[in-house]
Design a protein around this motif. Sequence first.
Motif, PDB file in Angstrom:
ATOM      1  N   ASP A 114     -10.754  -2.933  -1.746  1.00 18.56           N
ATOM      2  CA  ASP A 114     -11.138  -3.949  -0.766  1.00 18.56           C
ATOM      3  C   ASP A 114     -11.773  -5.097  -1.533  1.00 18.56           C
ATOM      4  O   ASP A 114     -12.948  -5.034  -1.926  1.00 18.56           O
ATOM      5  CB  ASP A 114     -12.125  -3.349   0.237  1.00 18.56           C
ATOM      6  N   THR A 136      -5.251  -4.926   1.536  1.00 15.58           N
ATOM      7  CA  THR A 136      -4.330  -5.401   2.577  1.00 15.58           C
ATOM      8  C   THR A 136      -2.883  -5.184   2.156  1.00 15.58           C
ATOM      9  O   THR A 136      -2.048  -4.729   2.946  1.00 15.58           O
ATOM     10  CB  THR A 136      -4.581  -6.889   2.861  1.00 15.58           C
ATOM     11  N   ALA A 195      -7.724  -0.016   6.936  1.00 13.50           N
ATOM     12  CA  ALA A 195      -6.831  -1.172   6.787  1.00 13.50           C
ATOM     13  C   ALA A 195      -5.554  -0.985   7.598  1.00 13.50           C
ATOM     14  O   ALA A 195      -5.027  -1.954   8.167  1.00 13.50           O
ATOM     15  CB  ALA A 195      -6.502  -1.389   5.314  1.00 13.50           C
ATOM     16  N   ARG A 236      -0.094  -2.616   4.082  1.00 18.46           N
ATOM     17  CA  ARG A 236       1.236  -2.997   4.570  1.00 18.46           C
ATOM     18  C   ARG A 236       2.316  -2.098   3.967  1.00 18.46           C
ATOM     19  O   ARG A 236       3.261  -1.694   4.652  1.00 18.46           O
ATOM     20  CB  ARG A 236       1.503  -4.464   4.226  1.00 18.46           C
TER      21      ARG A 236
END
Length: 430
Positions: free
Chosen positions: A155, A355, A25, A359
């Motif tokens: 995920d 996700t 990711a 980040r």
Amino acid sequence: MRIVVYPHHLGMGGSQLNAIELAAAVRDLDHEVTVFGQPGELCGLIDSLGLPFVESPRLRERPTPSVMSALCRLARDRVVDLVHGYEWPPILEAAYGPGLRLGTATHATVMSMSVAPFLPRHVPLVVGTEQIRRAALADRGPAGAPVDLIEPPVDTHANAPGAPTPDAVDGFRATAGLRPRDLHVVVVGRLADELKLEGLLTAIDVVGRLARQLPTPMRLVIVGDGPARARVEERAAAAGAGLETPPVVLTGALLDPRPAYETADIMLGMGGSALRALAFAKPLVVQGEAGFWETLTPDSTQRFLEHGWYGLGDGAATGAARLESALRPLLADADARARLGRYGRELVEARFSLTRAARTQVGLYQRALRDPRPRDLLALARGAGGVARYQAARRYRRMRGTAAVDDFNSRAAMRIRASVPAGSPPGTSP
């Protein structure tokens, strides 16, 4: 950024699955990521995700000097910005290898139930629960590097209702000998003495008894392998004695266990496996130790967000009654199963998406490179002494036959961690 991710091994397990999926990711956010480690079952996942893999030298007593040298070569050859170790051996090999010798930034993640006290305090650390974060901050003191929280990511696209193909699900059911009319209670995890065995044996006993008492046909499906398999098989055989259809099925380890999650009517689990169960919209009974079992509901959610997807009960003798009281209403009420499954899926999507975690992780990498901590040679020397004492103590316990496979996932470690009260500020101790 050029990043090396170093899981503690590449056999099946939650920490290393998190490391690999998060590495991919982060790569997808336009960074160069290489995975380093000993070949294992999860190399297939690394390859399927398109991540470069570099094999480490053979591991000996950890930390291994040849591994540190190999990490240094990799960091030089690929002009690596940061090396990220998962769990204490890779963290030390990164810190004493490229961190000490080359000045390469290092980062640490611990997904075990407690943090080893000899980890270098100048290395930024990520942990998986708020309770562990508080304990690590208290241990490091105000001069230590930051300790941040990234809850085990999932995920939510690859792990979702309908994600496994119908052929994969049908193939799993056929191979395991599962019948459409049965209700399936599924547990996915390593068959290990630490953390897992007590709960597995309890689940076998409870399902074996309920299979004789309830009119609804049901089976316990255990997906995984490990050193405790013989004991699990023995207990499963005893649970099925005299029954035409064995109530417990052992499938062995699956590289892709998603068909098992999809098949489940009820999931039992802890840690990352618990979160994957929620991603598949399955009702979840969280497994712990010392008799701990608790169904995830809106009322129990905060407890798991604070303490992790695990718990300690008040004694192993109470576990069977607790699990039976959790299972009976779920087995009897399809609407309740569907309602709790929807709730779990919404929770995972809102809080545990891969996700979102990627980040956050990229931001922590950028902070580590922007605000580098000076190498603390005194702390490294103290850490080396701490490792030496730890290894000597383990050798002594092995001679006596009392060594745990993983000291930092042991029940004693959990109790020490739990002794740090909520709200303890950095630099305090219980």
